[in-house]
Write an enzyme that holds these catalytic residues in place. Structure first.
Site, short mmCIF file in Angstrom:
data_model
loop_
_atom_site.label_atom_id
_atom_site.label_comp_id
_atom_site.label_asym_id
_atom_site.label_seq_id
_atom_site.Cartn_x
_atom_site.Cartn_y
_atom_site.Cartn_z
CB SER A 260 36.96 -51.54 53.13
OG SER A 260 36.06 -51.46 54.35
CG HIS B 292 39.82 -56.29 54.19
ND1 HIS B 292 40.06 -56.25 52.94
CD2 HIS B 292 38.09 -55.09 54.49
CE1 HIS B 292 38.25 -55.66 52.35
NE2 HIS B 292 37.84 -55.11 54.01
#
Ligand code: 3HC
Length: 310
Positions: free
Chosen positions: A137, A158
């Site tokens: 992240s 992601h």
């Protein structure tokens, strides 16, 4: 003279077998949607207990997806769940399945050294064509990829929580990422039913760079006593159309995760006020109040969780 747009065709790698490393919420969500899209998945974690929990979470989430997709048709719904679950194998050894994987998605703890150690060993074990990705992240994909000799076959993928519900995937390109790798990752995101967006390898990519400072501003607003947690959340839900308010969302993502992201960015850019730490967030994390997963955070979930367990 009209200039024709130059269309670029790159040789794309076929992705049939995906190795997902990390059986937490993100890793199991990624394994689930990959198997639901018909690809073979090997899910890896360090303990059998985590893997068992991951598979039961996947079954329950697939059940919800199937109910939505097939309604009253129980036979079709059961078949959908069974077919996807059968495509998922679990193991505590990442090296052996790495030889057969076309794509590796890492979703382990957010620690650069741990990720680098993992990728160094995978680089030796994996086949030459295998594409490596991280679901980090907040860390730099370039820094993680430096642990390998396959910069051209490295990128970021992601996903967002809850993975089966959130439609977005950020596809992160580093300097060395080849066109073929980038295209294959974009296609993979589409194949698992998501909408991909292209991102440079900058802190937080697109979503977290906007979302985390927004959450931190909400925490600071609460800290100053400008409004209550409930009012801040209600305001953003009803005034800005967000599905969850910022403090509810922080509890959902995990207060430890929010703290880890902001602390990492603050360390690298001390002058940026958006990245300043928050005493209130630090106190809650210090007390083990990590949000929904620990039963309390900005809100208390114990009563709700006890009711659901009955
Ligand atoms: N698997 C399958 N289905 C699920 C699910 C899961 N894990 N979670 C929820 N659902 C389904 C429910 O079954 C329900 O289905 P139904 O409509 O048929 O009843 C539907 O989703 C809606 O769920 P709920 O009624 O329980 O609750 P909501 O309507 O509030 O939706 C939500 C839940 C999708 C989580 C919504 O609140 C939301 O979008 N919240 C914001 C989430 C968000 O912003 N995520 C990003 C976080 S940041 C991040 O992940 C990045 C990281 O790097 C930090």
């Amino acid at each position: 003279v009209f200039l024709q747009p130059v269309r670029h065709y790159s040789k794309k790698a076929a992705i049939n077998h995906v190795l997902v490393i990390g059986g937490g919420l993100m890793g199991s969500g990624i394994a689930q949607i990959t198997a639901a899209a018909g690809m073979k998945v090997t899910l890896v974690d360090q303990s059998q207990d985590v893997l068992k929990k991951a598979v039961s979470g996947i079954e329950s989430s697939l059940g919800k997806v199937a109910r939505k997709q097939f309604g009253e048709d129980k036979e079709k719904a059961d078949k959908f769940v069974k077919t996807a679950v059968e495509l998922i194998q679990t193991t505590t050894d990442a090296q052996q399945p790495a030889q057969f994987a076309d794509l590796i998605i890492e979703a382990i703890v957010e620690n650069l050294d741990t990720k680098k150690t993992l990728f160094t060993s995978l680089d030796k074990a994996a086949s030459n064509h295998t594409i490596f990705t991280s679901n980090t992240s907040s860390l730099s994909i370039t820094d993680i990829a430096a642990a390998t000799k396959r910069q051209d076959r490295f990128g970021g993928l992601h996903f967002f929580s809850p993975v089966p519900m959130m439609k977005l995937v950020e596809v992160v390109r580093i300097e060395g990422t080849s066109d073929a790798t980038f295209d294959a990752l974009f296609d993979f995101a589409k194949k698992v039913g998501k909408v991909p967006v292209a991102c440079k390898d900058t802190p937080g990519f697109i979503v977290n760079r906007l979302l985390v400072p927004y959450i931190m501003e909400a925490v600071r607003m609460l800290e100053r006593g400008d409004a209550s947690a409930e009012d801040i959340d209600t305001a953003m839900k009803l005034g800005a159309g967000y599905p969850m308010g910022p403090l509810e969302l922080a509890d959902f993502v995990g207060l430890d995760v929010c703290k880890m992201i902001i602390d990492g960015w603050h360390k690298n850019d001390k002058a940026q006020p958006l990245f300043f730490p928050s005493p209130m967030l630090n106190k809650l994390v210090g007390e083990g109040k990590l949000g929904r997963k620990s039963g309390s955070g900005f809100y208390d979930y114990k009563a709700q969780q006890a009711k659901q367990a009955k």
